[in-house]
Design a protein around this motif. Sequence first.
Motif, PDB file in Angstrom:
ATOM      1  N   ASN A   1       0.890  -1.204  -0.105  1.00  0.00           N
ATOM      2  CA  ASN A   1       0.162   0.111  -0.020  1.00  0.00           C
ATOM      3  C   ASN A   1       0.858   1.284  -0.028  1.00  0.00           C
ATOM      4  O   ASN A   1       1.612   1.480   1.198  1.00  0.00           O
ATOM      5  CB  ASN A   1      -0.889   0.190   1.124  1.00  0.00           C
ATOM      6  CG  ASN A   1      -1.890   1.003   1.127  1.00  0.00           C
ATOM      7  OD1 ASN A   1      -1.745   2.264   0.798  1.00  0.00           O
ATOM      8  ND2 ASN A   1      -3.200   0.772   1.703  1.00  0.00           N
ATOM      9  N   GLU A   2       0.855   1.980  -1.137  1.00  0.00           N
ATOM     10  CA  GLU A   2       1.645   3.180  -1.149  1.00  0.00           C
ATOM     11  C   GLU A   2       1.267   4.176   0.007  1.00  0.00           C
ATOM     12  O   GLU A   2       2.278   4.776   0.336  1.00  0.00           O
ATOM     13  CB  GLU A   2       1.160   3.768  -2.671  1.00  0.00           C
ATOM     14  CG  GLU A   2       2.560   4.574  -3.145  1.00  0.00           C
ATOM     15  CD  GLU A   2       1.869   4.952  -4.811  1.00  0.00           C
ATOM     16  OE1 GLU A   2       1.364   5.706  -4.943  1.00  0.00           O
ATOM     17  OE2 GLU A   2       2.494   3.965  -5.465  1.00  0.00           O
ATOM     18  N   LYS A   3       0.066   4.459   0.205  1.00  0.00           N
ATOM     19  CA  LYS A   3      -0.270   5.088   1.229  1.00  0.00           C
ATOM     20  C   LYS A   3       0.454   4.983   2.566  1.00  0.00           C
ATOM     21  O   LYS A   3       0.773   5.870   3.316  1.00  0.00           O
ATOM     22  CB  LYS A   3      -1.714   5.242   1.584  1.00  0.00           C
ATOM     23  CG  LYS A   3      -2.657   5.945   0.483  1.00  0.00           C
ATOM     24  CD  LYS A   3      -4.002   6.163   0.966  1.00  0.00           C
ATOM     25  CE  LYS A   3      -4.864   6.785  -0.443  1.00  0.00           C
ATOM     26  NZ  LYS A   3      -6.224   6.127  -0.673  1.00  0.00           N
ATOM     27  N   GLU A   4       0.813   3.676   2.875  1.00  0.00           N
ATOM     28  CA  GLU A   4       1.316   3.380   4.098  1.00  0.00           C
ATOM     29  C   GLU A   4       2.913   3.624   4.177  1.00  0.00           C
ATOM     30  O   GLU A   4       3.648   4.124   4.893  1.00  0.00           O
ATOM     31  CB  GLU A   4       1.568   1.768   4.366  1.00  0.00           C
ATOM     32  CG  GLU A   4      -0.079   1.221   4.610  1.00  0.00           C
ATOM     33  CD  GLU A   4      -0.092  -0.258   4.806  1.00  0.00           C
ATOM     34  OE1 GLU A   4      -1.329  -0.652   4.580  1.00  0.00           O
ATOM     35  OE2 GLU A   4       0.980  -0.888   4.732  1.00  0.00           O
ATOM     36  N   LEU A   5       3.459   3.722   3.038  1.00  0.00           N
ATOM     37  CA  LEU A   5       4.773   4.035   2.702  1.00  0.00           C
ATOM     38  C   LEU A   5       4.905   5.452   2.691  1.00  0.00           C
ATOM     39  O   LEU A   5       5.755   6.272   3.265  1.00  0.00           O
ATOM     40  CB  LEU A   5       5.270   3.394   1.316  1.00  0.00           C
ATOM     41  CG  LEU A   5       5.816   2.226   1.342  1.00  0.00           C
ATOM     42  CD1 LEU A   5       6.296   1.586   0.058  1.00  0.00           C
ATOM     43  CD2 LEU A   5       7.137   2.033   2.499  1.00  0.00           C
ATOM     44  N   GLN A   6       3.804   6.321   2.042  1.00  0.00           N
ATOM     45  CA  GLN A   6       3.773   7.559   2.114  1.00  0.00           C
ATOM     46  C   GLN A   6       3.645   8.307   3.652  1.00  0.00           C
ATOM     47  O   GLN A   6       4.421   9.207   3.952  1.00  0.00           O
ATOM     48  CB  GLN A   6       2.627   8.458   1.430  1.00  0.00           C
ATOM     49  CG  GLN A   6       2.873   8.040  -0.084  1.00  0.00           C
ATOM     50  CD  GLN A   6       1.847   8.246  -0.964  1.00  0.00           C
ATOM     51  OE1 GLN A   6       0.775   8.420  -0.606  1.00  0.00           O
ATOM     52  NE2 GLN A   6       2.021   8.503  -2.367  1.00  0.00           N
ATOM     53  N   ALA A   7       2.959   7.480   4.359  1.00  0.00           N
ATOM     54  CA  ALA A   7       2.634   7.927   5.773  1.00  0.00           C
ATOM     55  C   ALA A   7       4.089   7.792   6.524  1.00  0.00           C
ATOM     56  O   ALA A   7       4.630   8.324   7.262  1.00  0.00           O
ATOM     57  CB  ALA A   7       1.563   7.008   6.390  1.00  0.00           C
ATOM     58  N   LEU A   8       5.029   6.579   6.241  1.00  0.00           N
ATOM     59  CA  LEU A   8       6.151   6.484   6.739  1.00  0.00           C
ATOM     60  C   LEU A   8       7.196   7.590   6.334  1.00  0.00           C
ATOM     61  O   LEU A   8       7.952   7.924   7.177  1.00  0.00           O
ATOM     62  CB  LEU A   8       6.595   5.288   6.255  1.00  0.00           C
ATOM     63  CG  LEU A   8       8.105   4.810   6.806  1.00  0.00           C
ATOM     64  CD1 LEU A   8       7.879   4.721   8.390  1.00  0.00           C
ATOM     65  CD2 LEU A   8       8.507   3.216   6.341  1.00  0.00           C
TER      66      LEU A   8
ATOM     67  N   ARG B   1       6.485  10.409   6.112  1.00  0.00           N
ATOM     68  CA  ARG B   1       6.384  11.843   6.983  1.00  0.00           C
ATOM     69  C   ARG B   1       6.732  11.767   8.281  1.00  0.00           C
ATOM     70  O   ARG B   1       6.697  12.652   9.110  1.00  0.00           O
ATOM     71  CB  ARG B   1       4.945  12.327   6.669  1.00  0.00           C
ATOM     72  CG  ARG B   1       4.571  12.577   5.528  1.00  0.00           C
ATOM     73  CD  ARG B   1       2.902  13.030   5.480  1.00  0.00           C
ATOM     74  NE  ARG B   1       1.954  11.949   5.658  1.00  0.00           N
ATOM     75  CZ  ARG B   1       1.349  11.246   4.760  1.00  0.00           C
ATOM     76  NH1 ARG B   1       1.740  11.496   3.676  1.00  0.00           N
ATOM     77  NH2 ARG B   1       0.558  10.404   4.881  1.00  0.00           N
TER      78      ARG B   1
ATOM     79  N   VAL C   1      13.722   5.410   9.574  1.00  0.00           N
ATOM     80  CA  VAL C   1      14.183   3.964   9.852  1.00  0.00           C
ATOM     81  C   VAL C   1      14.895   3.288   8.758  1.00  0.00           C
ATOM     82  O   VAL C   1      16.034   3.826   8.571  1.00  0.00           O
ATOM     83  CB  VAL C   1      12.810   3.065  10.270  1.00  0.00           C
ATOM     84  CG1 VAL C   1      12.305   3.672  11.404  1.00  0.00           C
ATOM     85  CG2 VAL C   1      11.693   3.043   9.423  1.00  0.00           C
TER      86      VAL C   1
ATOM     87  N   PHE D   1      14.388   3.044   5.668  1.00  0.00           N
ATOM     88  CA  PHE D   1      13.956   3.316   4.510  1.00  0.00           C
ATOM     89  C   PHE D   1      14.529   4.738   3.976  1.00  0.00           C
ATOM     90  O   PHE D   1      14.655   5.553   4.745  1.00  0.00           O
ATOM     91  CB  PHE D   1      12.353   3.277   4.216  1.00  0.00           C
ATOM     92  CG  PHE D   1      11.886   2.329   3.920  1.00  0.00           C
ATOM     93  CD1 PHE D   1      11.439   1.407   2.759  1.00  0.00           C
ATOM     94  CD2 PHE D   1      11.293   1.247   5.143  1.00  0.00           C
ATOM     95  CE1 PHE D   1      11.128   0.316   2.436  1.00  0.00           C
ATOM     96  CE2 PHE D   1      10.629   0.121   4.986  1.00  0.00           C
ATOM     97  CZ  PHE D   1      10.526  -0.302   3.728  1.00  0.00           C
TER      98      PHE D   1
ATOM     99  N   PHE E   1      13.932   7.850   1.417  1.00  0.00           N
ATOM    100  CA  PHE E   1      13.104   8.251   0.559  1.00  0.00           C
ATOM    101  C   PHE E   1      13.406   9.614  -0.023  1.00  0.00           C
ATOM    102  O   PHE E   1      14.339  10.299   0.405  1.00  0.00           O
ATOM    103  CB  PHE E   1      11.616   8.679   1.590  1.00  0.00           C
ATOM    104  CG  PHE E   1      10.844   7.756   2.047  1.00  0.00           C
ATOM    105  CD1 PHE E   1       9.961   6.953   1.406  1.00  0.00           C
ATOM    106  CD2 PHE E   1      11.217   7.510   3.302  1.00  0.00           C
ATOM    107  CE1 PHE E   1       9.116   6.178   2.231  1.00  0.00           C
ATOM    108  CE2 PHE E   1      10.491   6.524   4.361  1.00  0.00           C
ATOM    109  CZ  PHE E   1       9.458   5.774   3.432  1.00  0.00           C
TER     110      PHE E   1
ATOM    111  N   PRO F   1       6.888  11.387  -1.810  1.00  0.00           N
ATOM    112  CA  PRO F   1       8.200  10.970  -2.269  1.00  0.00           C
ATOM    113  C   PRO F   1       7.993  10.149  -3.873  1.00  0.00           C
ATOM    114  O   PRO F   1       6.755   9.623  -4.087  1.00  0.00           O
ATOM    115  CB  PRO F   1       8.452   9.907  -1.348  1.00  0.00           C
ATOM    116  CG  PRO F   1       7.110   9.325  -0.684  1.00  0.00           C
ATOM    117  CD  PRO F   1       6.277  10.454  -0.825  1.00  0.00           C
TER     118      PRO F   1
ATOM    119  N   GLY G   1      10.399   7.967  -4.600  1.00  0.00           N
ATOM    120  CA  GLY G   1      10.447   6.816  -4.402  1.00  0.00           C
ATOM    121  C   GLY G   1      11.153   6.386  -3.149  1.00  0.00           C
ATOM    122  O   GLY G   1      11.469   7.235  -2.389  1.00  0.00           O
ATOM    123  N   ALA G   2      11.313   4.931  -2.865  1.00  0.00           N
ATOM    124  CA  ALA G   2      11.633   4.755  -1.576  1.00  0.00           C
ATOM    125  C   ALA G   2      12.924   3.461  -1.851  1.00  0.00           C
ATOM    126  O   ALA G   2      12.546   2.633  -2.655  1.00  0.00           O
ATOM    127  CB  ALA G   2      10.856   4.221  -0.548  1.00  0.00           C
TER     128      ALA G   2
END
Lengths: 260, 149
Positions: free
Chosen positions: B4-11, B13, B42, B44, B46, B55, B57-58
């Motif tokens: 889920n891209e939204k989970e990575l986007q939240a991370l 931030r 952590v 990752f 970004f 972002p 990408g990550a």
Amino acid sequence: MGAMKLNERSVAHYALSDSPADHTGFLRTWGGPGTPPTPSGTGRRCWFVLKGNLLFSFESRESRAPLSLVVLEGCTVELAEAPVSEEFAFAIRFDAPGVRPHLLAADGPAAQEAWVKALSRASFGYMRLVVRELESQLRDARHSLALHRHSSWKAAGSCCKPQAPDHRSLGLENGHSPSKDCSPMDLVEERGSRPAGQGLAEWQGPASHFLGRRQSPSFPETSYFSTLHNWYGQEIMELRQRWLQRVWGSQPEREKQDGP
Amino acid sequence: MRYNEKELQALSRQPAELAAELGMRGPKKGSVLKRRLVKLVVNFLFYFRTDEAEPVGALLLERCRVTQEEPSGFSISFMEDPERKYHFECCSEEQCQEWMGALRRASYEFMRRSLIFYRNEIQKMTGKDPLEQFGISEEARFQLGGLKA
């Protein structure tokens, strides 16, 4: 998938690498491809692998390509109201707008508990917290040991000074001159004065006893104490260095094994 | 692989260990150096266009190698294909060292090895297992055997 890039091949490679998995097992899942978007029915049974802060799912135990990835950061794991047929469900919830929780179900209560425990402790932050705590406990233990040793030499009589030059020359042999103002020393000093972890209670006895005597104006060996203190700081530096060498020295070997 | 891209986007931030505008060049042939906001969160890394909130990408920083590149840059490559390199250009040698140090410490596997090392040293000195107080001394991921992998 969408617009955001991810080094997916490396991620998949990590999923299958020989570094230890933190938890594995079959779980039922809802909402993936080939399953209805809302939790109903029995879902789909997949093989799950927890590695660090990443939860992967696979078609089967033998499968070499991960179906899905969940990064376990900024989420909570809790027991969930399961669809009718599933008793041992739990959910991974993200505190982010528009993100649906991941609903999963184990085969039994023991597996459910083990999964919830493993997933809720999987974050990088948790790992970092434990590492930092142990790092400071090791500093405290070394610090206390140094004080303890010195206080026993003192108790044995004030003629024990010859030990000091031995230690000093050991430091020099290793190519480090005992500098008085190196920063790790300040760290040891600073950490030494904060309350130590519970596991170190027995080390505190002799140490605080010794510190009390050191404060007395009649105590003659304060300068010797600082030399000793310095030496133990050095030992920590060397230990760290050896450890770093070991950690990074092992990298090329692994690379060879995993080479293309 | 689904994620889920939204989970990575939240991370992305979440508070960053390190963040700066760096020059970045991808591993594809003919890639050119672009200005990117690079954020270490952590394990990752970004990267963002400098005028965008989400972002581009990550990179997951597990099983990667960080190498210094002349004059004041570094590259990140991954074990499954060490020839594919992500290049980064820093403003100074000092900034380069800071980033390389932080990236090398950023993997979960590095933290795991550190934890096992400290656990073992403390146990040797005090005779007590420091993980008992956290109730995690039985966990497989913290056992000495894990070190060999």
